[in-house]
Scaffold this active site. Sequence first.
Site, PDB file in Angstrom:
ATOM      1  N   GLY A 120       0.816  -1.202   0.000  1.00 44.28           N
ATOM      2  CA  GLY A 120       0.000   0.000   0.000  1.00 44.28           C
ATOM      3  C   GLY A 120       0.853   1.257   0.000  1.00 44.28           C
TER       4      GLY A 120
ATOM      5  N   ARG B  13       0.631  -5.280  -5.610  1.00 42.44           N
ATOM      6  CA  ARG B  13       0.710  -6.544  -4.880  1.00 42.44           C
ATOM      7  C   ARG B  13       1.310  -7.583  -5.816  1.00 42.44           C
ATOM      8  NH1 ARG B  13      -0.301  -4.523   0.185  1.00 42.44           N
ATOM      9  NH2 ARG B  13      -2.235  -3.332   0.213  1.00 42.44           N
TER      10      ARG B  13
ATOM     11  N   ASP C  58       4.526  -4.579   6.038  1.00 44.33           N
ATOM     12  CA  ASP C  58       4.835  -5.952   6.440  1.00 44.33           C
ATOM     13  C   ASP C  58       5.059  -6.875   5.253  1.00 44.33           C
ATOM     14  OD1 ASP C  58       4.787  -8.121   8.655  1.00 44.33           O
ATOM     15  OD2 ASP C  58       3.312  -8.842   7.216  1.00 44.33           O
TER      16      ASP C  58
ATOM     17  N   THR D 186       4.251   2.754   5.662  1.00 46.27           N
ATOM     18  CA  THR D 186       2.861   2.318   5.762  1.00 46.27           C
ATOM     19  C   THR D 186       2.121   3.237   6.714  1.00 46.27           C
ATOM     20  OG1 THR D 186       1.381   0.566   6.604  1.00 46.27           O
ATOM     21  CG2 THR D 186       3.603   0.624   7.507  1.00 46.27           C
TER      22      THR D 186
ATOM     23  N   ASP E  16      -0.211   2.349   8.575  1.00 45.48           N
ATOM     24  CA  ASP E  16      -0.756   1.552   9.683  1.00 45.48           C
ATOM     25  C   ASP E  16       0.067   1.629  10.960  1.00 45.48           C
ATOM     26  OD1 ASP E  16      -2.657   0.729   7.826  1.00 45.48           O
ATOM     27  OD2 ASP E  16      -1.531  -1.068   7.284  1.00 45.48           O
TER      28      ASP E  16
ATOM     29  N   ASP F 106       2.415  -0.327  11.935  1.00 47.38           N
ATOM     30  CA  ASP F 106       2.375  -1.672  12.518  1.00 47.38           C
ATOM     31  C   ASP F 106       3.665  -2.464  12.315  1.00 47.38           C
ATOM     32  OD1 ASP F 106       2.168  -1.984   9.790  1.00 47.38           O
ATOM     33  OD2 ASP F 106       0.542  -3.438   9.854  1.00 47.38           O
TER      34      ASP F 106
ATOM     35  N   ARG G 209      -5.399  -1.870   9.047  1.00 41.94           N
ATOM     36  CA  ARG G 209      -5.320  -3.332   8.984  1.00 41.94           C
ATOM     37  C   ARG G 209      -5.613  -3.939  10.357  1.00 41.94           C
ATOM     38  NH1 ARG G 209      -1.255  -6.849   6.173  1.00 41.94           N
ATOM     39  NH2 ARG G 209       0.116  -6.166   7.844  1.00 41.94           N
TER      40      ARG G 209
END
Length: 319
Positions: free
Chosen positions: A11, A72, A103, A125, A127, A129, A171
Site C-alpha cells: 500500500g 501486490r 509488512d 505504511t 498503519d 504496525d 489493517r
Amino acid sequence: MKKIGVLTSGGDSPGMNAAVRAVVRKAIFNGLEVYGIYGGYTGLINGHIEKLEIGSVGDIIHRGGTNLFTARCPEFKTLEGQQKGIEQLKKFGIEGLVVIGGDGSYQGAKKLTEHGFPCVGVPGTIDNDIPGTDFTIGFDTALNTIINAIDKIRDTATSHGFTYVIEVMGRNAGDLALWAGLADGAETILIPEVNYDMDEVISKLNRGAERGKKHSIIIVAEGVGSAIEIGKIVKERTNFDTRVTVLGHVQRGGSPSAFDRVLASRLGAYAVELLMEGKGGRCVGIQNNQLVDHDIIEALAKKHTIDKGMYTLSQELSI
C-alpha cells in the site's frame, strides 16, 4: 558496493517519495549508481528497472503516493518468483536493494535476504504496525487526514444530535484509531488489540444521553470489524439517530506532513549508509528520535503492540 536499487511495495503511503529521493541522492552523493524498480516486486520480476539521476527525484518530496508505483505480487511469494527477481537484479548489476513498504514488503526483503541478497527495509505504511520503530512513514499524515475528517463530522454531529460511527484504516493495528480518537475526544475507541464489550459501549452512550449529551463519536479500527454493522447495533439498542462514515482510501493520499518528510529522508539515507557498510538483512526505524536498525528476520518475528497507557487515558478522558 557500486550499484543499488530501490522499490516501493504494498500500500502507498505519504512520504514514500521523500524516502526514494533520499535514497537516490544519498547514494549519488557517495558515488553510487541507483536504479529505480517500477511497480514493486512485480516490476522487479518483469525487469521494469531504470537508472535514476539527481533530477529523477526532483520535485517529489512534497507529493503523496509513490512515483515508482506499487503493486501486490503474489508471484514473489513463490521460490520461482524470488529467483526471477534475483536474476533481474544480477542482470542490471545491482548489488543491494532498499525496500520501502510495510509488512508484506518486508517479507519479500526477508526472502531475498535468505537467498543471500543484501536488502534493507524502510517502514512505509500508514498503519504504524512495523516492529522496531516508533513511527512508520505515512502514519502522521494519515492521522492528520483522519483528524481533519472527524473535526468536520463532529460539526454535523453537534448540529443534528447524531451519534457517528467512523471507521478508519490500520489493517490489524489500532494505532490510527487510538491516536485519532484521543486527539479528537471520541467517546469510544474500538481497536483490535483490546477486547470490547458492546454492552459497555451502549451503557456509555446512554449515560451520556442521561446527562444531556446530544451527540457522540465512536471510532472503529477496520481490524475490529465493520462500522456499518456496529452502527446498526447502536441504532437498534439505543434508538439514537446514528450515522456511519467509512473514511476509506482518502486516508492514504495527500501531501506528506513535515514530520513524514523528515522521517522519510532520515530513514532513506540511513538505509543507503547500511548498504555502503556492507550490511544487508536489516530494517531501519526510529526509536526515541534516534535512528536504529534491526535484523529484518528477527524484527518480523516480533509482534506490533500499542501503547496501553494511551488507551487507558482515552477511556479516562471520555467518561
